[in-house]
Design an enzyme around this catalytic site. Structure first.
Site: not given
Length: 305
Positions: A144, A157
């Site tokens: 990401s 995350y």
């Protein structure tokens, strides 16, 4: 990897979103697709759709946090296709948003368990098999953009994604000699159902410090509905694999933010004139250790042969 014809591609999170986009793109390029996903009905539906497109596909219901299940999945791939995968895509991921100061152990264990440990499980399971096969191959992990910088609203995350980027950088160095390329894709928003991830959260990780309800899910959907189409992302990933690119970032709008972030890091490095002699000694010591490390590891390989 330039030719995908008859390559065996194992794709986690392959039943929807970025994973299914890759399943279609690599499948249409001639690869045989293994759809691995935690949702049985979604796996069945994805395989049926792929087969309807004339793609050879096989589905495996897999919780990537389960190492024993991962080993069984690898055995199944070899039983079905007669070989280990030559293309591994670690795509499965989950997210949950909330103030970092309210993050619980369960939040960390679930989010990092899927986004980092799931990738580790894929690598430890398949890398030795890929090496043993003697075939050239490629590994891509969908990380990401959040892995390049911390977030007060997506702490676990971002931490997991940062680690996965670092991990792929290391594996790329280590696997080059085996003819196995490694890439990491760092998307921003993808048009996917990741906003629904909290619905799949196991009960044993049920204590969360975040607000997770229909309103929060709808809010996330409002972002992802304008994300990059999964197949467009998959085409960028395919090109990255073809080019053996380390980083795959098909989002032009993020360039300025990344430049500012990394420039701030570079600007924080002390100038050489602040300690030239110390810098010289440290560099020489590091280079000497590198030479010795190469010798020691080479001797260790000979003893283990």
């Amino acid at each position: 990897m330039k030719d995908f014809q008859d390559q065996v591609a194992f794709i986690t999170g392959g039943a929807s979103g970025a994973g299914f986009g890759q399943a279609k793109v690599f499948g249409q390029a001639g690869a045989k697709i293994v759809v691995a996903d935690v949702r049985a009905e979604a796996v069945e539906k994805a395989v049926a759709e792929l087969e309807g497109l004339g793609i050879t596909a096989h589905g495996i219901v897999l919780d990537i946090m389960d190492r024993e299940a991962y080993a069984r999945a690898a055995d199944e791939v070899e039983a079905v296709f007669g070989q280990a995968p030559t293309l591994l895509s670690n795509t499965a991921g989950v997210n949950s948003f909330g103030p970092i100061e309210k993050t619980t152990y369960d939040d960390f264990d679930w989010i990092i368990g899927v986004n980092l440990n799931g990738v580790i499980n894929g690598m430890v399971t398949f890398v030795p098999r890929m090496i043993a096969s003697g075939r050239p191959g490629h590994i891509v992990t969908v990380s990401s953009l959040g892995g390049f910088m911390g977030s007060a609203l997506a702490g676990p995350y971002s931490a997991a994604k940062a680690a996965s980027i670092n991990l792929m950088e290391g594996y790329r160095q280590g696997l080059e000699k085996y003819g196995i390329g490694v890439s990491v894709c760092t998307p921003a928003n993808i048009k996917s159902n990741i906003a629904e991830a909290s619905r799949l959260r196991p009960a044993k990780y049920g204590t969360s410090g975040y607000v997770e309800n229909e309103e929060s899910i709808a809010s996330l959907h409002s972002i992802h509905q304008h994300g990059l189409e999964p197949e467009k992302l998959a085409e960028a990933i395919k090109k990255g694999v073809e080019d053996n690119a380390l980083y795959i970032i098909p989002y032009p709008e993020v360039r300025e933010g990344l430049e500012k972030h990394f420039q701030a890091i570079i600007d924080s490095v002390a100038p050489m004139e602040s300690d030239p002699e110390g810098a010289r000694q440290r560099v020489e010591a590091l280079m000497a250790w590198g030479r010795d490390r190469t010798r020691v590891f080479a001797e260790g390989d000979k003893k283990g042969a």
